[in-house]
Scaffold this active site. Structure first.
Site, PDB file in Angstrom:
ATOM      1  N   GLU A   4      49.389  34.634  38.741  1.00 50.86           N
ATOM      2  CA  GLU A   4      49.852  33.309  39.404  1.00 50.86           C
ATOM      3  C   GLU A   4      49.890  33.417  40.680  1.00 50.86           C
ATOM      4  OE1 GLU A   4      53.415  32.960  37.288  1.00 50.86           O
ATOM      5  OE2 GLU A   4      52.729  32.648  35.378  1.00 50.86           O
TER       6      GLU A   4
ATOM      7  N   CYS B  97      51.447  31.888  48.331  1.00 47.17           N
ATOM      8  CA  CYS B  97      51.862  32.919  47.786  1.00 47.17           C
ATOM      9  C   CYS B  97      50.858  33.668  46.918  1.00 47.17           C
ATOM     10  CB  CYS B  97      53.294  32.616  47.380  1.00 47.17           C
ATOM     11  SG  CYS B  97      54.075  34.087  46.646  1.00 47.17           S
TER      12      CYS B  97
ATOM     13  N   CYS C  53      53.722  44.260  37.404  1.00 44.95           N
ATOM     14  CA  CYS C  53      54.039  45.273  38.542  1.00 44.95           C
ATOM     15  C   CYS C  53      54.826  46.481  38.091  1.00 44.95           C
ATOM     16  CB  CYS C  53      55.190  44.658  39.347  1.00 44.95           C
ATOM     17  SG  CYS C  53      55.589  45.600  41.059  1.00 44.95           S
TER      18      CYS C  53
ATOM     19  N   CYS D 220      61.947  46.443  39.210  1.00 47.91           N
ATOM     20  CA  CYS D 220      62.862  46.025  39.902  1.00 47.91           C
ATOM     21  C   CYS D 220      64.028  45.266  38.749  1.00 47.91           C
ATOM     22  CB  CYS D 220      62.825  45.386  41.122  1.00 47.91           C
ATOM     23  SG  CYS D 220      61.990  46.192  42.344  1.00 47.91           S
TER      24      CYS D 220
ATOM     25  N   CYS E  96      64.036  41.082  38.764  1.00 52.72           N
ATOM     26  CA  CYS E  96      62.436  40.664  39.063  1.00 52.72           C
ATOM     27  C   CYS E  96      61.964  40.349  37.628  1.00 52.72           C
ATOM     28  CB  CYS E  96      61.982  41.319  39.713  1.00 52.72           C
ATOM     29  SG  CYS E  96      59.741  40.822  40.007  1.00 52.72           S
TER      30      CYS E  96
ATOM     31  N   GLY F 227      53.663  41.650  41.968  1.00 60.84           N
ATOM     32  CA  GLY F 227      53.172  42.883  42.227  1.00 60.84           C
ATOM     33  C   GLY F 227      53.591  43.368  43.632  1.00 60.84           C
TER      34      GLY F 227
ATOM     35  N   SER G 216      54.937  41.495  51.904  1.00 60.02           N
ATOM     36  CA  SER G 216      56.355  42.041  51.606  1.00 60.02           C
ATOM     37  C   SER G 216      56.080  43.232  50.550  1.00 60.02           C
ATOM     38  CB  SER G 216      56.821  40.718  50.964  1.00 60.02           C
ATOM     39  OG  SER G 216      57.996  41.127  50.285  1.00 60.02           O
TER      40      SER G 216
ATOM     41  N   LEU H 169      64.977  44.436  51.150  1.00 60.86           N
ATOM     42  CA  LEU H 169      66.203  45.300  51.278  1.00 60.86           C
ATOM     43  C   LEU H 169      67.261  45.337  49.990  1.00 60.86           C
ATOM     44  CD1 LEU H 169      66.943  47.602  53.091  1.00 60.86           C
ATOM     45  CD2 LEU H 169      68.400  45.906  54.298  1.00 60.86           C
TER      46      LEU H 169
ATOM     47  N   CYS I 181      60.670  32.747  43.894  1.00 53.73           N
ATOM     48  CA  CYS I 181      60.695  34.215  44.057  1.00 53.73           C
ATOM     49  C   CYS I 181      60.865  34.758  42.520  1.00 53.73           C
ATOM     50  CB  CYS I 181      61.485  34.745  44.890  1.00 53.73           C
ATOM     51  SG  CYS I 181      61.357  34.057  46.537  1.00 53.73           S
TER      52      CYS I 181
HETATM   53  N1  SAH Z   1      56.709  43.401  45.498  1.00 52.61           N
HETATM   54  C1  SAH Z   1      57.107  42.725  46.664  1.00 52.61           C
HETATM   55  C2  SAH Z   1      56.434  41.445  46.880  1.00 52.61           C
HETATM   56  C3  SAH Z   1      56.687  40.723  45.689  1.00 52.61           C
HETATM   57  S1  SAH Z   1      58.364  40.307  45.344  1.00 52.61           S
HETATM   58  C4  SAH Z   1      58.601  42.973  47.120  1.00 52.61           C
HETATM   59  O1  SAH Z   1      59.199  43.213  46.139  1.00 52.61           O
HETATM   60  O2  SAH Z   1      58.859  42.722  48.380  1.00 52.61           O
HETATM   61  C5  SAH Z   1      58.669  38.653  46.768  1.00 52.61           C
HETATM   62  C6  SAH Z   1      60.246  38.612  46.748  1.00 52.61           C
HETATM   63  O3  SAH Z   1      60.924  37.991  45.864  1.00 52.61           O
HETATM   64  C7  SAH Z   1      60.992  40.183  47.215  1.00 52.61           C
HETATM   65  O4  SAH Z   1      61.724  39.778  48.424  1.00 52.61           O
HETATM   66  C8  SAH Z   1      61.611  39.997  45.651  1.00 52.61           C
HETATM   67  O5  SAH Z   1      62.864  40.898  46.031  1.00 52.61           O
HETATM   68  C9  SAH Z   1      62.049  38.481  45.528  1.00 52.61           C
HETATM   69  N2  SAH Z   1      62.463  38.407  44.292  1.00 52.61           N
HETATM   70  C10 SAH Z   1      62.280  39.094  43.053  1.00 52.61           C
HETATM   71  N3  SAH Z   1      62.848  38.816  41.964  1.00 52.61           N
HETATM   72  C11 SAH Z   1      63.532  37.675  42.305  1.00 52.61           C
HETATM   73  C12 SAH Z   1      64.496  36.755  41.752  1.00 52.61           C
HETATM   74  N4  SAH Z   1      64.696  36.724  40.522  1.00 52.61           N
HETATM   75  N5  SAH Z   1      64.904  35.623  42.547  1.00 52.61           N
HETATM   76  C13 SAH Z   1      64.851  35.586  44.041  1.00 52.61           C
HETATM   77  N6  SAH Z   1      63.935  36.474  44.533  1.00 52.61           N
HETATM   78  C14 SAH Z   1      63.391  37.436  43.729  1.00 52.61           C
HETATM   79 FE1  SF4 Z   2      57.253  44.399  41.784  1.00 46.87          FE
HETATM   80 FE2  SF4 Z   2      58.403  43.154  44.007  1.00 46.87          FE
HETATM   81 FE3  SF4 Z   2      59.216  42.574  41.450  1.00 46.87          FE
HETATM   82 FE4  SF4 Z   2      60.066  44.749  42.456  1.00 46.87          FE
HETATM   83  S1  SF4 Z   2      60.747  42.820  43.370  1.00 46.87           S
HETATM   84  S2  SF4 Z   2      59.216  44.504  40.396  1.00 46.87           S
HETATM   85  S3  SF4 Z   2      58.074  45.501  43.754  1.00 46.87           S
HETATM   86  S4  SF4 Z   2      57.288  42.210  42.476  1.00 46.87           S
END
Ligand code: SAH
Ligand code: SF4
Length: 355
Positions: free
Chosen positions: A90, A103, A110, A114, A117, A164, A196, A220, A338
């Site tokens: 996507e 984006c 991934c 996390c 996510c 990813g 990122s 962070l 996000c």
């Molecule tokens: N893997 C990289 C880039 C993709 S995630 C990273 O983790 O930075 C892009 C952004 O979306 C990151 O800051 C991530 O923490 C945020 N994100 C992930 N899950 C989310 C959610 N459920 N709600 C809001 N932001 C989220």
């Molecule tokens: Fe992967 Fe970024 Fe999602 Fe963490 S927040 S699972 S690193 S895409």
């Protein structure tokens, strides 16, 4: 059969030389593919017919297949693309006045897992190739031109914030940045490209040495090591003190401000203690803090913060000398925001986010 989009200028030059053409023709082909978005070799009118016939025997110009698109009320559009092996990724188009951002995804799923996510909950399938990353931008630009009937529309910014983790697919990410940045490619300034990361330390050092001035964003989410490790499993291998050093090195090398992304997870990382730890962590780093309200998705472990919680958190952060911004969640109604890039269909998302 080789996909010519998988070749860089040098490899394309080798290919042209192998069929008895001059190397400089490579830039013509590159321009047709990456600037004009042409996929038919016959359309490459400044290449001789003889050379075109030979090229057709050797390869083709591939492209991502657009499977579906989901326009949001706020102007952003989420795209579902199919790769040559049938896997899906996507991308999201995000307009903001003159700025037109795409984006991009860098992996199918991934591997980082996390806990907040949607992509992370999918697991990991494979890395994307550089052309598959850059082609997202090309295809979105092409689509938006006809969708909005704006033939001159240009993508101005790219954020590596889709599915990813860019820094564990860094070779392909770097190659894709060359394509996006090339004046015979998409011609997007490297300063308008943001990578990122969840905090892959060796990758940050490597990106610091990379010869393009891209912006670094670090996810962070907590400046307390034990807490961060609970939601970002990879934080155990890459702890905060070492991460901080890598970030400072990035700044020293690039002289580019860092963006800290801080997901607001109400009841988990918004106490006074959390804010003080954050203050300590960012102090002395030329940076800004981007607060992202958690976006829920089906099966999520956290809830979205209320408007009051968001406001209170931002107000408190504003006591810091740093610039604090609130990420307006674009595309939330179509699951393009996000952490929602995980193939949840808009209907499911609308149901889940209506609270
Ligand atoms: N893997 C990289 C880039 C993709 S995630 C990273 O983790 O930075 C892009 C952004 O979306 C990151 O800051 C991530 O923490 C945020 N994100 C992930 N899950 C989310 C959610 N459920 N709600 C809001 N932001 C989220
Ligand atoms: Fe992967 Fe970024 Fe999602 Fe963490 S927040 S699972 S690193 S895409």
């Amino acid at each position: 059969m080789v996909n010519f989009k998988s070749l860089d200028i040098k490899a394309l030059g080798d290919l042209m030389a192998s069929i008895g053409e001059t190397r400089f023709r490579a830039s013509q082909i590159y321009r047709w593919m990456w600037k004009r978005g042409v996929t038919s070799i016959d359309e490459m009118s400044d290449i001789s017919k003889k050379a075109r016939e030979k090229l057709k025997e050797l390869g083709y110009v591939g492209e991502l297949k657009l499977k579906a698109y989901f326009p949001s009320k706020d102007g952003s559009v989420k795209f579902l693309f199919e790769l040559e092996d049938g896997k899906e990724i996507e991308s999201v188009f995000i307009p903001d006045r003159d700025r037109k951002t795409v984006c991009v995804s860098v992996q199918v799923g991934c591997p980082m897992g996390c806990k907040f996510c949607a992509t992370g909950s999918l697991g990991f399938t494979r890395n994307l190739k550089s052309w598959e990353i850059a082609d997202q931008v090309l295809q979105v630009q092409k689509f938006m031109r006809s969708f909005l009937n704006q033939p001159d529309l240009r993508i101005t910014n790219v954020v590596y914030m889709g599915m990813g983790e860019p820094l564990v697919n860094l070779d392909e990410v770097k190659k894709s940045i060359y394509t996006l940045n090339s004046h015979i490619g998409l011609n997007i300034g490297s300063r308008k490209i943001t990578v990122s990361t969840v905090g892959i330390i060796p990758g940050i050092y490597e990106l610091a040495r990379f010869d393009r001035q891209v912006k670094l964003a670090v996810s962070l989410h907590s400046a307390i090591q034990s807490k961060r490790a609970q939601i970002v499993p990879v934080a155990k291998a890459y702890p905060l003190d070492k991460l901080r050093k890598a970030i400072i090195q990035y700044y020293e090398q690039k002289k580019r401000w860092i963006t800290f992304e801080y997901l607001l997870l109400p009841g988990f990382n918004n106490s006074e203690e959390d804010i003080e730890a954050l203050e300590d962590f960012v102090s002395g780093i030329p940076s800004k803090i981007n607060v992202i309200p958690f976006n829920p998705y089906p099966g999520a472990l956290f809830r979205a913060p209320t408007d009051r919680e968001i406001e209170k958190f931002i107000k408190r952060l504003q006591k810091l000398p740093h610039t604090v911004t609130l990420r307006a969640s674009k595309g939330r109604d179509v699951g393009g925001a996000c952490g929602q890039l995980a193939k949840f269909r808009p209907t499911e998302l609308i149901l889940n986010t209506e609270n």
